[in-house]
Each structure stands twice: as C-alpha cells, then as structure tokens.
Design an enzyme around this catalytic site. Structure first.
Site, short mmCIF file in Angstrom:
data_model
loop_
_atom_site.label_atom_id
_atom_site.label_comp_id
_atom_site.label_asym_id
_atom_site.label_seq_id
_atom_site.Cartn_x
_atom_site.Cartn_y
_atom_site.Cartn_z
N GLN A 1 35.15 -50.86 39.67
CA GLN A 1 36.39 -51.01 38.70
C GLN A 1 35.96 -51.90 37.52
O GLN A 1 36.51 -51.77 36.40
CB GLN A 1 37.45 -51.69 39.21
CG GLN A 1 38.36 -50.91 40.25
CD GLN A 1 39.20 -49.89 39.54
OE1 GLN A 1 39.38 -49.71 38.56
NE2 GLN A 1 39.54 -49.03 40.61
N HIS B 1 33.45 -41.40 38.32
CA HIS B 1 34.76 -40.88 37.95
C HIS B 1 35.58 -42.24 37.55
O HIS B 1 36.79 -41.94 37.20
CB HIS B 1 35.20 -40.16 39.17
CG HIS B 1 35.74 -40.93 40.20
ND1 HIS B 1 37.09 -41.16 40.64
CD2 HIS B 1 34.86 -41.71 41.22
CE1 HIS B 1 37.22 -41.71 41.62
NE2 HIS B 1 35.94 -42.21 42.18
N CYS C 1 54.86 -46.38 51.85
CA CYS C 1 54.96 -44.85 52.14
C CYS C 1 53.84 -44.12 51.42
O CYS C 1 53.14 -43.25 52.27
CB CYS C 1 56.15 -44.51 51.60
SG CYS C 1 57.68 -45.34 52.02
N GLY D 1 31.20 -44.31 45.14
CA GLY D 1 31.35 -45.76 45.15
C GLY D 1 31.49 -46.16 46.67
O GLY D 1 30.97 -46.83 46.97
C1 LIG Z 1 37.38 -46.15 43.58
C2 LIG Z 1 36.94 -47.31 44.41
C3 LIG Z 1 36.00 -47.05 45.27
C4 LIG Z 1 35.47 -45.80 45.67
O1 LIG Z 1 34.81 -44.97 44.96
P1 LIG Z 1 34.61 -43.38 45.32
O2 LIG Z 1 33.63 -42.90 44.33
O3 LIG Z 1 35.92 -42.85 45.00
O4 LIG Z 1 33.92 -43.29 46.50
C5 LIG Z 1 35.56 -48.27 45.80
N1 LIG Z 1 35.88 -49.57 45.40
C6 LIG Z 1 36.54 -49.68 44.37
C7 LIG Z 1 36.92 -51.09 43.85
C8 LIG Z 1 37.18 -48.38 43.68
O5 LIG Z 1 38.18 -48.47 42.82
#
Ligand SMILES: *Cc1c(COP(=O)(O)O)cnc(C)c1O
Length: 395
Positions: free
Chosen positions: A181, A203, A327, A73
C-alpha cells in the site's frame, strides 16, 4: 442529481495507466521472445526485464540485483516469510508480526505455526500503531524475523518503519515489510530504513495485476518458494511475466517520480471529503491515525448501520467502496484490523473505506458528499436501534 461512476476503492486495486499499457503492448505481440533464449530476439526480452528491474531498484534505493519479480504482493509476502523462516531455522523459530497485517502475511504466519514456528502478534493502539517498546520486549534470542506492514490497507495507518528497521538491524534480526500500500504514496529508502525484505504489487500503483516484486537485501539468507527453472537468478522459477514486469517498471517509475505532487492533490480531495462526511453525518467515527495515514484513505464507522447494506446502496448510485463489515468478508467477525484497534462489533459493522486515487476528481467528492449522507440517513431510519436511540434523546 445525475448518476456518476465514482471509483473510490484504489486500495483494492487501480486501473492500469495508458502509458503503462502502452509500454507493455509490444511485449505481448512483436517482442514476445522468451527471456531465457540465447538468440537476440530472446535477449531483447531479457533486456526489457533488466530495465524494469533497474527502475524498481531506483524507486527503493536498492541495487538491481536485490529485486526479484513475483506473481504479485501475496507471493512476495509468502516468499519473504516462509523463505526466511525455513532458511534460518537453525538460528531460531520465532517470528514477530502484528495483528493488523494483510492476510497474505497473517495466514502465512499461521501456516508456519503449524510447522513448529512461534509467532508473536503485536497489538496496536486505537490508531493502529504498534508500540516500539512492545516490539523490543517481544524479541528473544530465537527471533529470526520481524514482519510489519508499511501502511495498512484498511485504515491507512503508516508504521514507524525506520525505527523498526533500526531495532531489527541492531539485534541482527531480519526485517520484512509489506509495502504493497505504501509504494507511490510514501517515500521509501530501503537502505536508510534498514529494510531487509520488502513486498510490492504493481496493481496498487497503476500497473497490471498479477505481478509484483520482492526486494531481498544482498546477504539475506532465504530459501526459494517457487522451484523449477533458473529464472530470476535461480531464485524464482517460471517463465517471466514479460509484459507484466515491463508494466511494473513503468508504473513504479511514474508513481515514485512525483509523490509529493500526487499526494498533495489526493490528500486535498480526501480531506475535503472527510471533513464533509464528519460535518454532514452525525455519530460517525474516523478509524486509523489522524495524520500518519495514507493520503487517499478514509475509513469511518457510522453508528446504527450495516456496512454491507451501505455498499449495496452506494453501488446503486455508481459508487465503488469497501467495508470491514462481516458479511462482505464472508466470515462471522468483522475485519481483524477494526477488531485490533478496539472497535466494538456494532461499530466495526458500520465501517466504510473510501480510498481515493488518480481516477478521482473534485466532482466525485461533491457527488459522494451529496449521496452518502442521504443513504446513511435512509438506513438509519430503518434501524430500530437508531429509533430508540433518538427517542432517548440521542445520547
Ligand atoms: C493488495 C495487498 C496485498 C496482496 O497483493 P496481491 O498483489 O493482491 O497479491 C498484500 N498486502 C497488502 C497490504 C495489500 O494491500
């Protein structure tokens, strides 16, 4: 009470479904040929990639030629934003985004500001929604890109994507959406929604990590991000992640074939959990939009609590969750998303995200509803602020 392992962090990542893994396996072992090789053994790998491309295209109502595989992503977001920015510099240097984007978008925009681009970061309301009038007002004759996420990873708020697409298309401005998402949770139609570029990651919908895709509408002017060999129709260099791409294809097919049924199940568990939390734990606030939110997302703030301590105690009971507390993010300020919706620091610090998904059962909800109120009470009992608050009558 018997300890359980409860995974409620599906917004961080998901497990890979057995059917997905099964589809991937041959491409690690027997069918490992390089998709660029001209012999039959290589062409079989190429065919598997093209089949996956068709599946992604079908899930978004795009053309297979509009899908490009990436390393996840973040890469898709970087490519969309930097690629459009640098390729359209002659037309303008202005980009519009929001204050609640994922860091893959925000940090890319900040990088572009150092390269001479100007970025408008739109505010959101208390629910995390952008205002379409604000968007229209932010557009100038220098605006070349609008990048607004489909659904927020922390608070689950879903933006009016079709309306944004319409505004962008009417003004001839490219519209990118980070839909990482949203895929598998919301029906997406890039044509109907006037989306020019869309990022996704396997993923987050029960596929493998480290593989994603960028949809680029035919005709969009965009530079390459990764330079090298001629893979992905000369637009994204590097030997393809063959098993990953096959897994992404299978995962998106499964995730989008039954969205309504999946949502009904997840949403009913989510609502029971949320109602239980609100009922059993006083001084709790729901963050994000009450209706326009992802089906599995709960984000709540417990007053007088530090999110980090809450996570550690939950972990002790086998429960995996997230917080927007400072944190855990390793910085001084709490989550930029919780700040943008106007939460005071002390409320943002007591935030908890529970993201439900396919791994969850009704028993998980029962378990969390038993454990969480006790933990919150334990932490509050140690808080001097809570003590004086109660002494003063709890108002
Ligand atoms: C997880 C996520 C990403 C990043 O995707 P990766 O595959 O971890 O690089 C980008 N944007 C949103 C909204 C995400 O939830």
């Amino acid at each position: 009470m018997e300890k359980r392992f409860v995974y409620m962090d599906h917004a961080a990542t998901t497990y890979t479904k057995p059917e997905v893994l099964e589809a991937m396996m041959p491409y690690f072992t027997e069918q490992f040929g390089n998709a660029s090789s001209i012999y039959t053994f290589g062409r079989r790998s190429k065919a598997a990639i093209e089949e996956a491309r068709e599946k992604v295209a079908k899930a978004l109502n795009a053309l297979p030629d509009e899908i490009y595989f990436t390393g996840g992503g973040s890469e898709a977001d970087n490519w969309a934003i930097k690629g459009v920015a640098f390729a359209n510099r002659d037309k303008g240097n202005h980009i519009i985004t929001t204050k609640i984007e994922h860091h893959a978008v925000l940090h890319t925009c900040e990088y572009l500001e150092k390269q001479g681009f100007e970025v408008t970061y739109l505010d959101v309301d208390e629910y995390g929604m952008i205002n379409l009038e604000d968007l229209k007002k932010a557009i100038t004759d220098k605006t070349i890109l609008i990048t607004i996420m489909f659904a927020n990873n922390e608070i689950g708020t879903i933006q009016p994507i079709a309306e944004i697409g319409k505004i962008a298309r009417e003004r001839g401005i490219y519209f990118h959406t980070d839909a990482v998402q949203a895929v598998g949770n919301v029906n997406i139609d890039v044509k109907e929604m006037n989306i020019d570029l869309l990022s996704l990651a396997a993923h987050k919908f029960y596929g493998p990590k480290g593989v994603g895709a960028l949809y680029i509408r035919k005709g969009v002017k965009i530079d390459n991000l990764i330079h090298g060999g001629g893979q992905e129709r000369k637009r994204r260099a590097g030997t393809e992640n063959l098993p990953g791409i096959v897994g992404l294809g299978k995962a998106i097919e499964l995730a989008t074939s039954n969205i309504e049924e999946h949502n009904r199940k997840i949403k009913s568990m989510r609502d029971r959990l949320l109602n239980g939390i609100m009922e059993k734990i006083p001084y709790t606030k729901l963050n994000g939009h009450p209706e326009k939110r992802l089906p599995g997302n709960i984000n709540v703030s417990f007053q007088f609590i530090e999110g980090e301590s809450l996570l550690l105690l939950l972990d002790h009971y086998g429960i995996c969750a997230s917080t927007g507390s400072a944190c855990s993010s390793g910085s001084l300020d709490p989550s930029h998303v919780l700040m943008a919706i106007g939460l005071p620091h002390e409320i943002a610090h007591g935030s908890l995200r529970l993201s439900l998904g396919d791994l969850n059962k009704e028993e998980d909800v029962d378990y969390v509803l038993e454990v969480l109120p006790q933990i919150v009470q334990r932490l509050r009992d140690m808080s001097p602020l809570y003590e004086s608050f109660i002494k003063e009558g709890g108002k």
